[in-house]
Design a protein around this motif. Structure first.
Motif, PDB file in Angstrom:
ATOM      1  N   PRO A  38       0.791  -1.232   0.000  1.00 35.95           N
ATOM      2  CA  PRO A  38       0.000   0.000   0.000  1.00 35.95           C
ATOM      3  C   PRO A  38       0.822   1.281   0.000  1.00 35.95           C
ATOM      4  CG  PRO A  38       0.116  -0.862   2.216  1.00 35.95           C
ATOM      5  CD  PRO A  38       0.860  -1.846   1.356  1.00 35.95           C
ATOM      6  N   ALA A  39       2.162   1.185   0.068  1.00 36.40           N
ATOM      7  CA  ALA A  39       2.986   2.388   0.190  1.00 36.40           C
ATOM      8  C   ALA A  39       2.835   3.315  -1.010  1.00 36.40           C
ATOM      9  CB  ALA A  39       4.456   2.003   0.366  1.00 36.40           C
ATOM     10  N   CYS A  40       2.637   2.764  -2.221  1.00 36.71           N
ATOM     11  CA  CYS A  40       2.595   3.617  -3.413  1.00 36.71           C
ATOM     12  C   CYS A  40       1.344   4.487  -3.459  1.00 36.71           C
ATOM     13  CB  CYS A  40       2.707   2.774  -4.672  1.00 36.71           C
ATOM     14  SG  CYS A  40       1.524   1.427  -4.805  1.00 36.71           S
ATOM     15  N   GLY A  41       0.304   4.118  -2.703  1.00 31.72           N
ATOM     16  CA  GLY A  41      -0.899   4.941  -2.667  1.00 31.72           C
ATOM     17  C   GLY A  41      -1.040   5.779  -1.418  1.00 31.72           C
ATOM     18  N   HIS A  42      -0.135   5.606  -0.452  1.00 29.22           N
ATOM     19  CA  HIS A  42      -0.230   6.318   0.819  1.00 29.22           C
ATOM     20  C   HIS A  42      -0.012   7.818   0.626  1.00 29.22           C
ATOM     21  CE1 HIS A  42       0.705   7.518   4.987  1.00 29.22           C
ATOM     22  NE2 HIS A  42       0.025   6.428   5.331  1.00 29.22           N
ATOM     23  N   TRP A  43      -0.726   8.614   1.406  1.00 28.69           N
ATOM     24  CA  TRP A  43      -0.705  10.064   1.183  1.00 28.69           C
ATOM     25  C   TRP A  43       0.668  10.685   1.383  1.00 28.69           C
ATOM     26  CZ3 TRP A  43       0.317  13.467   5.280  1.00 28.69           C
ATOM     27  CH2 TRP A  43       0.214  12.933   6.582  1.00 28.69           C
ATOM     28  N   LYS A  44       1.531  10.078   2.171  1.00 24.71           N
ATOM     29  CA  LYS A  44       2.874  10.650   2.334  1.00 24.71           C
ATOM     30  C   LYS A  44       3.743  10.404   1.105  1.00 24.71           C
ATOM     31  CE  LYS A  44       3.076  10.839   7.362  1.00 24.71           C
ATOM     32  NZ  LYS A  44       3.856  10.516   8.585  1.00 24.71           N
ATOM     33  N   ASN A  45       3.291   9.467   0.250  1.00 22.31           N
ATOM     34  CA  ASN A  45       4.004   9.187  -0.990  1.00 22.31           C
ATOM     35  C   ASN A  45       3.216   9.587  -2.225  1.00 22.31           C
ATOM     36  OD1 ASN A  45       6.095   7.822   0.500  1.00 22.31           O
ATOM     37  ND2 ASN A  45       4.730   6.051   0.653  1.00 22.31           N
ATOM     38  N   ASN A  46       2.009  10.095  -2.036  1.00 21.22           N
ATOM     39  CA  ASN A  46       1.135  10.396  -3.167  1.00 21.22           C
ATOM     40  C   ASN A  46       0.237  11.583  -2.823  1.00 21.22           C
ATOM     41  OD1 ASN A  46      -0.719  10.383  -5.307  1.00 21.22           O
ATOM     42  ND2 ASN A  46      -0.708   8.151  -5.457  1.00 21.22           N
ATOM     43  N   PRO A  47       0.552  12.782  -3.332  1.00 21.45           N
ATOM     44  CA  PRO A  47      -0.272  13.961  -3.015  1.00 21.45           C
ATOM     45  C   PRO A  47      -1.716  13.851  -3.479  1.00 21.45           C
ATOM     46  CG  PRO A  47       1.836  14.610  -3.976  1.00 21.45           C
ATOM     47  CD  PRO A  47       1.710  13.125  -4.162  1.00 21.45           C
ATOM     48  N   HIS A  48      -2.009  12.853  -4.315  1.00 19.56           N
ATOM     49  CA  HIS A  48      -3.353  12.702  -4.887  1.00 19.56           C
ATOM     50  C   HIS A  48      -4.102  11.519  -4.282  1.00 19.56           C
ATOM     51  CE1 HIS A  48      -2.336  15.669  -8.030  1.00 19.56           C
ATOM     52  NE2 HIS A  48      -1.125  15.166  -7.867  1.00 19.56           N
ATOM     53  N   ALA A  49      -3.683  11.090  -3.104  1.00 23.52           N
ATOM     54  CA  ALA A  49      -4.273   9.909  -2.470  1.00 23.52           C
ATOM     55  C   ALA A  49      -5.769  10.054  -2.243  1.00 23.52           C
ATOM     56  CB  ALA A  49      -3.576   9.622  -1.148  1.00 23.52           C
ATOM     57  N   ASP A  50      -6.270  11.282  -2.068  1.00 23.29           N
ATOM     58  CA  ASP A  50      -7.702  11.519  -1.859  1.00 23.29           C
ATOM     59  C   ASP A  50      -8.439  11.839  -3.154  1.00 23.29           C
ATOM     60  OD1 ASP A  50      -7.942  10.958   0.800  1.00 23.29           O
ATOM     61  OD2 ASP A  50      -7.951  13.027   1.488  1.00 23.29           O
ATOM     62  N   CYS A  51      -7.740  11.827  -4.291  1.00 24.22           N
ATOM     63  CA  CYS A  51      -8.422  12.064  -5.563  1.00 24.22           C
ATOM     64  C   CYS A  51      -9.282  10.852  -5.921  1.00 24.22           C
ATOM     65  CB  CYS A  51      -7.399  12.342  -6.665  1.00 24.22           C
ATOM     66  SG  CYS A  51      -6.537  13.933  -6.495  1.00 24.22           S
ATOM     67  N   LEU A  52     -10.139  11.020  -6.917  1.00 23.25           N
ATOM     68  CA  LEU A  52     -11.186  10.032  -7.178  1.00 23.25           C
ATOM     69  C   LEU A  52     -10.762   8.843  -8.032  1.00 23.25           C
ATOM     70  CD1 LEU A  52     -11.738  10.759 -10.296  1.00 23.25           C
ATOM     71  CD2 LEU A  52     -13.529  12.232  -9.426  1.00 23.25           C
ATOM     72  N   ASP A  53      -9.468   8.706  -8.288  1.00 24.39           N
ATOM     73  CA  ASP A  53      -9.017   7.704  -9.259  1.00 24.39           C
ATOM     74  C   ASP A  53      -9.569   6.308  -8.978  1.00 24.39           C
ATOM     75  OD1 ASP A  53      -7.175  10.002  -8.992  1.00 24.39           O
ATOM     76  OD2 ASP A  53      -6.131   9.063 -10.659  1.00 24.39           O
ATOM     77  N   PHE A  54      -9.444   5.835  -7.739  1.00 20.22           N
ATOM     78  CA  PHE A  54      -9.940   4.484  -7.469  1.00 20.22           C
ATOM     79  C   PHE A  54     -11.463   4.443  -7.452  1.00 20.22           C
ATOM     80  CE2 PHE A  54     -10.963   0.920  -4.492  1.00 20.22           C
ATOM     81  CZ  PHE A  54     -10.685  -0.086  -5.406  1.00 20.22           C
ATOM     82  N   GLN A  55     -12.088   5.520  -7.078  1.00 19.94           N
ATOM     83  CA  GLN A  55     -13.552   5.570  -7.070  1.00 19.94           C
ATOM     84  C   GLN A  55     -14.114   5.273  -8.453  1.00 19.94           C
ATOM     85  OE1 GLN A  55     -16.061   8.454  -4.713  1.00 19.94           O
ATOM     86  NE2 GLN A  55     -16.166   9.452  -6.692  1.00 19.94           N
ATOM     87  N   ILE A  56     -13.462   5.762  -9.503  1.00 20.60           N
ATOM     88  CA  ILE A  56     -13.978   5.575 -10.852  1.00 20.60           C
ATOM     89  C   ILE A  56     -13.526   4.251 -11.460  1.00 20.60           C
ATOM     90  CG2 ILE A  56     -14.007   8.075 -11.144  1.00 20.60           C
ATOM     91  CD1 ILE A  56     -11.626   7.806 -13.047  1.00 20.60           C
ATOM     92  N   GLU A  57     -12.694   3.491 -10.721  1.00 21.94           N
ATOM     93  CA  GLU A  57     -12.152   2.244 -11.247  1.00 21.94           C
ATOM     94  C   GLU A  57     -12.551   1.024 -10.418  1.00 21.94           C
ATOM     95  OE1 GLU A  57      -8.267   4.887 -12.529  1.00 21.94           O
ATOM     96  OE2 GLU A  57      -8.149   3.471 -10.851  1.00 21.94           O
ATOM     97  N   ALA A  58     -13.409   1.230  -9.428  1.00 23.20           N
ATOM     98  CA  ALA A  58     -13.759   0.147  -8.498  1.00 23.20           C
ATOM     99  C   ALA A  58     -15.020  -0.606  -8.901  1.00 23.20           C
ATOM    100  CB  ALA A  58     -13.942   0.724  -7.088  1.00 23.20           C
ATOM    101  N   ASP A  59     -15.611  -0.248 -10.035  1.00 22.50           N
ATOM    102  CA  ASP A  59     -16.864  -0.882 -10.458  1.00 22.50           C
ATOM    103  C   ASP A  59     -16.736  -2.402 -10.509  1.00 22.50           C
ATOM    104  OD1 ASP A  59     -18.231   1.811 -11.977  1.00 22.50           O
ATOM    105  OD2 ASP A  59     -16.055   1.685 -11.977  1.00 22.50           O
ATOM    106  N   PHE A  60     -15.589  -2.883 -11.020  1.00 21.16           N
ATOM    107  CA  PHE A  60     -15.381  -4.326 -11.177  1.00 21.16           C
ATOM    108  C   PHE A  60     -15.627  -5.083  -9.874  1.00 21.16           C
ATOM    109  CE2 PHE A  60     -11.448  -2.897  -9.361  1.00 21.16           C
ATOM    110  CZ  PHE A  60     -11.042  -3.940  -8.555  1.00 21.16           C
ATOM    111  N   ALA A  61     -15.228  -4.474  -8.734  1.00 19.53           N
ATOM    112  CA  ALA A  61     -15.312  -5.163  -7.445  1.00 19.53           C
ATOM    113  C   ALA A  61     -16.758  -5.399  -7.037  1.00 19.53           C
ATOM    114  CB  ALA A  61     -14.580  -4.367  -6.366  1.00 19.53           C
ATOM    115  N   GLY A  62     -17.636  -4.445  -7.340  1.00 24.00           N
ATOM    116  CA  GLY A  62     -19.049  -4.630  -7.034  1.00 24.00           C
ATOM    117  C   GLY A  62     -19.757  -5.498  -8.048  1.00 24.00           C
TER     118      GLY A  62
END
Length: 523
Positions: free
Chosen positions: A151-175
């Motif tokens: 999870p380090a590559c997505g953690h906010w201390k390593n990613n200024p965009h950790a709260d952006c919607l990227d995963f929100q728009i890509e999580a459809d497959f899981a549901g």
């Protein structure tokens, strides 16, 4: 006396009858009947509805993406639609479907390696895919290229965009692959969502996936939206924002624009994503998720109205109706999506999405197979063509909060080449330097930018000239001891015809402050 007693008894009986009816109505409103049994044809129809609804919603909102930021799109502005609309985007701008082809990258991993595929396999597929990325995804790819795994590559201390919607728009497959099993969907989101996200950025994907999952077994939009929220910890800001939207919908049931105004008034501030700081542009998860459920709640099961409201809310106005359309498409099933929308799909259903070998027709088949596998793996049963789902009442995932203890102090324009930059003096606990590398050098060139604070070396920022491989920002550090600092930089391997351009500095501190007044106040 006997008459009075009889009347009293009749009154008491009537009272308890009304009370029982009211109680039953409340129970039914709170827990509407679920449908945990689906035939194979019903399951397939809902999987088709999910992918088709997502594609149609993305297409419908495509012309307005980020054209309306901090403002809604008024009713008098037309949004074009025709049977050729999807084909037009496939032919001329297939990159519109970025949320879908990233989605399908993860679907392909499940197909190759099974339901228990480890997080690293998804990260590797994400890294090797040739699609262009932005924000949290782009920073995640950069981190992965340098050996920082989830999870380090997505953690906010390593990613200024950790709260952006990227995963929100890509999580459809899981549901889509977990009918009636929102907790299993959340587990999949944990495995994959932390590639690029953390905290609210991750919660957006968990919530969207949970809504898809519940849309298989309920035809009640309010139940789907409300019940899915139980997967998110109540103390999180994401949960509080969604709960507000649900409450405002009850308060203003006939006025989505009033609820939009309340969202803007209470939740539009973005101090994390460097591109949205002190600007109306907002790609942060909470606000865009709010626009998804705005469309679902006020759309009331009407496919067109759901897409239209999620689009007219603005900001990321292709991805938000894509999520809303996919969730509603799951609930309705493909066969109940209005014909004027469905007619736009047959001409592209056998065409692979950009950067994948998966078409809509193949996505329908793959996700149906994965859904059946998950139903059986999670305790469900199959009898002939009939599947009985082992329903999972939603439970909250663990609590995470990005950018904890960081508060925006200010933003300062730089607008100069690093070769002419001298120093930046600031006080605080965090710093982001925005900018870009530009020019006509070799495509494999990587600039080395050494960063110093108070003359102490901090790090060498690797800045690839090739856009798809670079960092989204030149430098960031959210973990500084509170102090006064002097920033200096040294470009150690400059080459002709290439420049490093510094645009802005964003400073953070450990407590919330208001910006200073530009001039004295007068009495």
């Amino acid at each position: 006396m006997e008459k009075i007693t009889r009347n009293k008894l009749q009154g008491i009986t009537l009272f308890f009858s009304i009370l029982l009816l009211f109680s039953t109505a409340c129970r039914n409103e709170k827990h509407p009947p679920l449908q945990p049994t689906l035939s194979h044809s019903q399951l397939f129809d809902k999987v088709k509805g999910a992918w088709a609804g997502q594609t149609l919603g993305c297409t419908y909102g495509g012309p307005t993406e980020f054209r309306y930021v901090g403002t809604m799109m008024q009713d008098y502005i037309p949004i074009p639609w025709s049977e050729q609309e999807v084909k037009k985007w496939f032919d001329n701008a297939p990159g519109l479907y970025d949320d879908i082809y990233v989605d399908l990258t993860f679907v392909n991993v499940f197909e190759k390696y099974g339901l228990d595929a480890p997080a690293d396999s998804f990260a590797t597929a994400f890294l090797r895919a040739g699609f262009p990325l932005c924000h949290a995804n782009q920073m995640a790819r950069y981190n992965l290229m340098r050996g920082l795994m989830p999870p380090a590559c997505g953690h906010w201390k390593n990613n200024p965009h950790a709260d952006c919607l990227d995963f929100q728009i890509e999580a459809d497959f899981a549901g889509i692959m977990t009918p009636g099993m929102p907790n299993t969907a959340a587990t999949l989101c944990d495995r994959i969502g932390h590639i690029m996200s953390y905290g609210d950025g991750w919660y957006g994907g968990v919530y969207v996936a949970a809504m898809y999952s519940l849309a298989y077994i309920s035809n009640d939009i309010e139940f789907i939206v409300t019940e899915a929220l139980k997967t998110i910890p109540e103390k999180s800001l994401f949960h509080q924002c969604m709960q507000d939207v649900i409450r405002w919908h009850k308060q203003y049931p006939d006025d989505w624009k009033r609820t939009w105004l309340e969202i803007e008034r209470n939740w539009s501030e973005d101090t994390a994503c460097p591109d949205g700081v002190q600007l109306p542009f907002n790609i942060e998860t909470k606000v865009n998720a709010a626009y998804i459920i705005l469309g679902l709640l006020y759309g009331e099961g009407d496919f067109y109205r759901t897409l239209d409201i999620s689009t007219r809310a603005g900001q990321d106005s292709d991805c938000n109706p894509a999520s809303a359309g996919g969730i509603l498409g799951t609930m309705l099933g493909y066969s109940h999506i209005p014909e004027c929308f469905r007619k736009a799909l047959p001409c592209v259903e056998d065409r692979p999405f950009s950067h994948t070998d998966i078409s809509l027709n193949r996505a329908y088949q793959l996700s149906t197979r994965h859904a059946i596998q998950e139903i059986l793996a999670q305790g469900g049963k199959q009898e002939g063509e009939l599947f009985t789902i082992s329903y999972q009442p939603p439970v909250p995932v663990r609590f995470e909060q990005s950018f904890e203890g960081l508060f925006l102090k200010g933003k300062e324009p730089l607008n100069q080449s690093v070769s002419t930059f001298t120093t930046l003096d600031f006080e605080g606990t965090g710093l982001v330097i925005k900018g870009r590398i530009q020019g006509n050098g070799p495509s494999d060139y990587v600039a080395d930018l050494d960063v110093y604070l108070n003359d102490s070396f901090i790090e060498t920022c690797k800045l690839p000239l090739f856009f798809d491989h670079r960092k989204h920002e030149l430098f960031f550090n959210y973990d500084l001891p509170k102090n006064t600092y002097k920033l200096t930089c040294k470009w150690t391997n400059p080459i002709p015809d290439v420049d490093i351009w510094m645009t802005e500095a964003i400073m953070y501190t450990d407590r919330k402050t208001l910006p200073p007044l530009p001039c004295p106040t007068y009495k």
